[in-house]
Design an enzyme around this catalytic site. Structure first.
Site, PDB file in Angstrom:
ATOM      1  N   CYS A 338      70.438  70.620 -14.090  1.00 33.81           N
ATOM      2  CA  CYS A 338      71.738  71.287 -14.070  1.00 33.81           C
ATOM      3  C   CYS A 338      72.045  72.106 -15.323  1.00 33.81           C
ATOM      4  O   CYS A 338      72.476  73.254 -15.208  1.00 33.81           O
ATOM      5  CB  CYS A 338      72.869  70.300 -13.815  1.00 33.81           C
ATOM      6  SG  CYS A 338      72.369  68.748 -13.142  1.00 33.81           S
ATOM      7  N   ARG A 367      62.766  60.604 -16.265  1.00 30.82           N
ATOM      8  CA  ARG A 367      63.784  59.614 -16.613  1.00 30.82           C
ATOM      9  C   ARG A 367      63.088  58.314 -16.985  1.00 30.82           C
ATOM     10  O   ARG A 367      62.177  57.880 -16.293  1.00 30.82           O
ATOM     11  CB  ARG A 367      64.734  59.377 -15.433  1.00 30.82           C
ATOM     12  CG  ARG A 367      65.500  60.640 -15.086  1.00 30.82           C
ATOM     13  CD  ARG A 367      66.440  60.441 -13.937  1.00 30.82           C
ATOM     14  NE  ARG A 367      67.085  61.720 -13.637  1.00 30.82           N
ATOM     15  CZ  ARG A 367      67.914  61.920 -12.629  1.00 30.82           C
ATOM     16  NH1 ARG A 367      68.219  60.920 -11.826  1.00 30.82           N
ATOM     17  NH2 ARG A 367      68.448  63.094 -12.428  1.00 30.82           N
ATOM     18  N   GLN A 385      62.771  67.150  -8.160  1.00 21.89           N
ATOM     19  CA  GLN A 385      63.933  67.246  -7.280  1.00 21.89           C
ATOM     20  C   GLN A 385      63.884  68.566  -6.528  1.00 21.89           C
ATOM     21  O   GLN A 385      63.525  69.593  -7.094  1.00 21.89           O
ATOM     22  CB  GLN A 385      65.220  67.221  -8.112  1.00 21.89           C
ATOM     23  CG  GLN A 385      65.434  65.931  -8.857  1.00 21.89           C
ATOM     24  CD  GLN A 385      66.708  66.002  -9.690  1.00 21.89           C
ATOM     25  OE1 GLN A 385      66.896  66.931 -10.456  1.00 21.89           O
ATOM     26  NE2 GLN A 385      67.574  65.017  -9.529  1.00 21.89           N
ATOM     27  N   ASP A 387      66.036  70.648  -6.053  1.00 22.46           N
ATOM     28  CA  ASP A 387      67.364  70.802  -6.615  1.00 22.46           C
ATOM     29  C   ASP A 387      67.937  72.181  -6.324  1.00 22.46           C
ATOM     30  O   ASP A 387      67.196  73.149  -6.159  1.00 22.46           O
ATOM     31  CB  ASP A 387      67.249  70.623  -8.143  1.00 22.46           C
ATOM     32  CG  ASP A 387      68.482  70.005  -8.737  1.00 22.46           C
ATOM     33  OD1 ASP A 387      69.456  69.796  -7.995  1.00 22.46           O
ATOM     34  OD2 ASP A 387      68.475  69.733  -9.950  1.00 22.46           O
ATOM     35  N   HIS A 389      71.863  74.344  -7.403  1.00 22.30           N
ATOM     36  CA  HIS A 389      73.245  74.279  -7.856  1.00 22.30           C
ATOM     37  C   HIS A 389      73.996  75.467  -7.314  1.00 22.30           C
ATOM     38  O   HIS A 389      73.540  76.598  -7.429  1.00 22.30           O
ATOM     39  CB  HIS A 389      73.290  74.226  -9.386  1.00 22.30           C
ATOM     40  CG  HIS A 389      72.677  72.973  -9.913  1.00 22.30           C
ATOM     41  ND1 HIS A 389      71.375  72.902 -10.315  1.00 22.30           N
ATOM     42  CD2 HIS A 389      73.183  71.718 -10.022  1.00 22.30           C
ATOM     43  CE1 HIS A 389      71.104  71.660 -10.684  1.00 22.30           C
ATOM     44  NE2 HIS A 389      72.173  70.918 -10.511  1.00 22.30           N
ATOM     45  N   LYS A 473      81.056  62.596  -3.973  1.00 25.57           N
ATOM     46  CA  LYS A 473      79.753  62.983  -3.422  1.00 25.57           C
ATOM     47  C   LYS A 473      79.559  62.486  -1.997  1.00 25.57           C
ATOM     48  O   LYS A 473      80.312  61.634  -1.511  1.00 25.57           O
ATOM     49  CB  LYS A 473      78.625  62.471  -4.311  1.00 25.57           C
ATOM     50  CG  LYS A 473      78.596  60.962  -4.453  1.00 25.57           C
ATOM     51  CD  LYS A 473      77.419  60.517  -5.319  1.00 25.57           C
ATOM     52  CE  LYS A 473      77.369  59.009  -5.444  1.00 25.57           C
ATOM     53  NZ  LYS A 473      76.205  58.518  -6.147  1.00 25.57           N
ATOM     54  N   HIS A 519      75.969  70.097  -6.833  1.00 24.38           N
ATOM     55  CA  HIS A 519      74.556  69.711  -6.950  1.00 24.38           C
ATOM     56  C   HIS A 519      74.133  69.296  -5.563  1.00 24.38           C
ATOM     57  O   HIS A 519      74.872  68.578  -4.903  1.00 24.38           O
ATOM     58  CB  HIS A 519      74.342  68.483  -7.825  1.00 24.38           C
ATOM     59  CG  HIS A 519      74.998  68.514  -9.152  1.00 24.38           C
ATOM     60  ND1 HIS A 519      74.297  68.687 -10.309  1.00 24.38           N
ATOM     61  CD2 HIS A 519      76.283  68.366  -9.519  1.00 24.38           C
ATOM     62  CE1 HIS A 519      75.122  68.640 -11.338  1.00 24.38           C
ATOM     63  NE2 HIS A 519      76.340  68.440 -10.887  1.00 24.38           N
TER      64      HIS A 519
END
Length: 650
Positions: A338, A367, A385, A387, A389, A473, A519
Site C-alpha cells: 500500500c 512478514r 498478494q 494486490d 488499491h 472490511k 485494498h
RNA sequence: GCCGAUGUAGCUCAGUUGGUCAGAGCAGCUGAUUUGUAAUCAGCAGGUCGGGGGUUCGAAUCCCUCCAUCGGCUCCA
C-alpha cells in the site's frame, strides 16, 4: 396457563410448567427421540428444564448447530468425568464444544502426560460412563457455594472463573459422580453419546495468555451413531490425502529448503506455470475493470513505514531493517504494497474526474510470522498478494465495492467454488475510540458495504468489532469439496493511509479533497489460493489451468515417431502436451501418468499409426475409444473454451 | 515464541535392553524385453542416519544443544 409458540407460529397451551422434552414428546415420539436442546426466547436451554412462562421456542436436533453444541458440550463433561476417574487429582480448566467436536483443558500436575497411547483408555472409560445413562442435572448455586466447592477441590482455575461471574447467574451441572461449573445447555443424559473418539492432545495456555500456565488440551468428537463417526473419520482421511503439502510434493508444484529458510516457498516449474496462469487470468479481468498494472520494489526506506504507521504497530515483530554501508540508511522489506502505491498515486495531481484510480500489482511481501505458525503454503513468510488499491471519491465507494465483488465472483465461478459466503467486519459499537477516521466516514462506508452486499444478493454475516482500525472490511469464505471453510479474498476500506500520506484530488469546487482507499485481493495471496485450490480439487485442476493437459503414450519404441508427430501437432494447437517415451509397458505408463493427474492420456500404437488416430483415455475415467487427431484437438480446445469463455479468461 | 511429537537414500518407510544395523520398495542409471489401457525382469548406483557437542572400548540407538517439520496454543497489517 403457559403459551408456547413454535417456529411456525402455532401455539400450544399448557396448564403448568413444561419442559422442552415434554413438548417434543407431545408433538411426536420420533421428535422426542431426536431432539437435543431447545431455544427458549433466544436462549438455548436444557430439554428437561421447566419452562414456567410464555415463550417462543425452537427444538434442536443433531442437524442444528445448537443441537450439536449441546451434544458435544455434554461430551466434554463426559470426557472430564472419565479423566477425573483415570487421573485422580487433575484440575479442570474449560471444556467447550467447537466446530467439530469438543476439547477440555486440564492441568495434569507435574510429571504426568497424556499421549496418543492413552486415548483408547479414555474412550473406553467414556463409553462405560455413557452407558450408565447418567442424567445431566442443572443446579443454580450461590456464588459463595460455588467458590467453596472449588476452593475445597483446590482448583484455582474454576475459582478464577467464578470470581468473575455475577452472583445469581451461576449454575453447576452434575452427571454421575461429576460436577462442573457450566452455563449449559446439556443433553438430558449420557445415553445419547454412542460413538466416541479422542482425536488429539496439545498444549494450550490458560485463558489463551502465553504468560500463564500451559494446560493440556484434549480434543475429542462424539456422535449419536457409530456410523456417523466412521463417516467423519473417512472425511478426515480424505482431507489428509488432499493435503496441499502432500500433493504439492507429488505434482512437483513447490518445495521448501532449510537452507533458504522456513516459510519461504520455492515454486517449481509446474507450480510456477500454474501460478502464472492464475495471474494472467486475473490480470485480464482486471484490465476489463479499469485496473492499471504497476510495479514497485521489494524494499522501501524505513521512513515510509513510519509514515504509514505500520512501523510503530508491527516494527518490533517484523523482519528488522536492512542497513546499508552508508551510515544511517535503513530499509525494510515490504510487508505490504500500500505505501508504495500511495506514493505512485502522488506522482501527479489528480482531478475528481480521474477517479477512481486503480493500481494493481502482484506484489511479493515479507512478514515475520512466528515459527510455530508456519504451515505449508497457507501461512508463509514470503508471499505474493494479488494486490490492488483503488483511490476513489467517497460517493464512488459503493460502486467500486460492487465491482470488486464482481471480480471475486468471476474467480470463484471459474474455479468451481460454488459455495461461498462473506463476512462483513464493522466497528465495535461499544468502543468507537480505537478507530481512525470520522464517525461520518465510517457510517458512510459501513452502509456502503452493507448496501453493496445486499444488492449483490450475497449471503453474509456481520461481525461487530472485527473491522481493522483503519476501516471496515468484507472477507470471502469458500467451502471446498470436503465442506471445509477457507478465507480467501478480502476488500477493505482505508481512511488511514490517505490521511497519513496526504493523498488528494481536486474537486469540482477547485478545492482539495481526500480520496478513500480500497485494498483488495480476490485470491488473498497466490500461495494461499493455490493451497486451497489444491485441496479443493485434490490436484485435479480444471483443464484450462492445469500445467499439463495431455500426455502421449506410445505402445512401444516403434511408435515413438508417430507419438512425436502427435505431440508437435497438439502443441501447435496450443494444447499443453507431453510425451512419455520411456521403455515401459503401456500399463505402467498409464498408471504413472494417471497418478500425475494429467487430464488426457493418448495411447498410440500400430492401429493409430495406420489410421492417423489417437486412443483417448480420460484421467480417472478410463478408455474413451479412438478418434482422429484433429478431432481430439478440437475437443480439447472446445472444452477449454467452454471453461474460459463465460469469464472471458482468454 | 510456547507445549508435545518427529527428523534414516530424491520419495514412502524398516531398523533402540548401544555391538555385521546402515536396510526395503518406488524413483534414477545400465541391460534384456517391443509391449494395447493402472506397476516386465535383471544388474548397478545412491545415505558423514537433520547439524554440532558429549557419554562409551563401541552411538542411527543414551545425554546436551541448535535447526527444521508435524499437531495444537498465541498471532496474522
Amino acid at each position: 396457563m403457559i403459551k408456547i409458540t413454535l417456529p411456525d407460529n402455532s401455539v400450544r397451551e399448557y396448564n403448568e410448567a413444561i419442559s422442552g422434552y415434554e413438548i417434543a414428546k407431545n408433538i411426536s415420539h420420533g421428535l422426542a427421540k431426536e431432539v437435543l436442546s431447545i431455544t427458549v426466547n433466544d436462549e438455548v436451554w436444557d430439554l428437561q428444564r421447566p419452562i414456567t412462562y410464555d415463550a417462543k421456542i425452537k427444538l434442536h436436533k443433531w442437524d442444528d448447530e445448537e443441537g450439536k453444541h449441546a451434544f458435544w458440550h455434554s461430551s466434554a463433561h463426559l470426557m472430564a468425568e472419565a479423566m477425573e476417574a483415570l487421573y485422580p487429582g487433575i484440575k479442570l480448566g474449560i471444556g467447550p464444544s467447537i466446530e467439530n467436536g469438543f476439547y477440555y483443558d486440564v492441568d495434569l500436575g507435574e510429571e504426568r502426560v497424556i499421549t496418543d497411547a492413552d486415548f483408547p483408555k479414555i474412550e473406553a472409560k467414556m463409553k462405560e460412563l455413557a452407558q450408565q445413562k447418567n442424567e445431566y442435572k442443572r443446579r443454580e448455586v450461590a456464588k459463595q457455594e460455588a467458590l467453596d466447592f472449588y476452593n475445597k477441590k483446590g482448583n484455582e482455575y474454576k475459582v478464577e472463573l467464578i470470581t468473575e461471574l455475577e452472583d445469581g447467574t451461576i449454575t453447576l451441572y452434575e452427571q454421575g459422580n461429576f460436577t462442573d461449573l457450566c452455563r449449559g445447555p446439556h443433553l438430558p443424559s449420557t445415553e445419547k453419546i454412542k460413538a466416541i473418539k479422542i482425536l488429539s492432545v496439545a498444549g494450550a495456555y490458560w485463558r489463551g495468555d502465553e504468560k500463564r500456565k500451559q494446560l493440556t488440551r484434549v480434543y475429542g468428537i462424539t456422535f449419536p451413531k457409530q456410523k456417523m463417526l466412521e463417516e467423519y473419520l473417512v472425511l478426515i482421511e480424505e482431507a489428509k490425502k488432499r493435503d496441499h503439502r502432500k500433493i504439492g510434493k507429488e505434482l512437483e508444484l513447490f518445495t521448501f529448503s532449510q537452507k533458504v529458510g522456513q516459510g519461504l516457498p520455492l515454486w517449481l516449474p509446474k507450480g510456477a506455470e500454474l501460478r502464472e496462469r492464475l495471474e494472467n487470468f486475473l490480470k485480464k479481468i482486471q484490465k476489463r475493470y479499469g485496473y492499471q498494472q504497476v510495479i514497485s520494489p521489494h524494499i522501501g526506506l524505513k521512513e515510509l513505514w513510519v509514515t504509514s504507521g505500520h512501523y510503530e504497530k508491527y516494527g518490533k515483530d517484523s523482519f528488522q531493517p536492512i542497513s546499508t554501508p552508508t551510515e544511517g540508511e535503513e530499509f525494510l522489506l515490504k510487508p505490504m504494497n500500500c505505501p508504495h502505491h500511495c506514493e505512485i498515486y502522488k506522482y501527479k495531481p489528480h482531478s475528481y474526474k480521474d477517479l477512481p484510480v486503480r493500481y494493481a500489482e502482484f506484489g511479493t511481501v515479507y512478514r515475520y510470522e512466528q515459527s510455530g505458525e508456519l504451515h505449508g503454503l497457507t501461512r508463509v513468510r514470503g508471499f505474493t498478494q494479488d494486490d490492488a488499491h483503488i483511490f476513489c471519491r467517497p460517493d464512488q465507494l459503493k460502486d467500486e465495492f460492487k465491482k470488486v465483488m464482481d471480480i471475486v465472483f468471476i474467480i470463484f465461478n471459474a474455479l468451481d467454488f460454488k459455495n461461498f459466503t462473506a463476512q462483513v467486519s464493522l466497528r465495535d459499537p461499544e468502543d468507537k475510540t480505537k478507530y481512525i477516521g470520522s464517525d461520518e466516514n465510517w457510517e458512510k462506508s459501513e452502509s456502503a458495504i452493507l448496501e453493496a452486499v445486499d444488492e449483490k444478493d450475497l449471503k453474509y454475516n456481520i461481525e461487530y468489532g472485527e473491522a481493522a482500525f483503519y476501516g471496515p472490511k468484507l472477507d470471502f469464505m469458500v467451502k471446498d469439496a470436503l465442506g471445509r471453510q477457507w478465507q480467501l479474498g478480502t476488500i477493505q476500506v482505508d481512511y488511514n493511509l490517505p490521511e497519513r500520506f496526504e493523498l488528494e484530488y481536486v474537486g469540482a469546487d477547485n478545492k482539495k479533497h481526500r480520496p478513500v482507499m480500497i485494498h483488495r485481493a480476490p485470491f488473498g495471496s497466490m500461495e494461499r489460493f493455490v493451497a486451497v485450490l489444491i485441496e479443493h480439487t485434490a490436484g485435479k485442476f480444471p483443464l484450462w489451468l492445469t500445467p499439463d493437459q495431455v500426455v502421449v503414450l506410445p505402445i512401444s519404441e516403434k511408435h515413438n515417431d508417430y507419438a512425436e508427430k502427435v505431440l508437435n501437432f497438439l502443441n501447435n494447437c496450443d494444447i499443453r502436451t507431453l510425451i512419455d517415451d520411456r521403455n515401459e509397458k503401456i500399463g505402467k505408463k498409464i498408471r504413472d501418468n494417471e497418478l500425475k493427474r494429467i487430464p488426457y492420456l493418448l495411447i498410440v500404437g500400430q492401429k493409430e499409426v495406420d489410421s492417423e488416430t489417437v486412443s483417448v483415455r480420460v484421467q480417472g475415467d478410463g478408455d474413451k475409444g479412438s478418434m482422429k487427431l484433429k478431432e481430439f484437438a478440437d475437443l480439447i480446445n472446445k472444452e477449454v473454451k467452454a471453461q474460459t469463455e463465460a469469464y472471458k479468461i482468454n
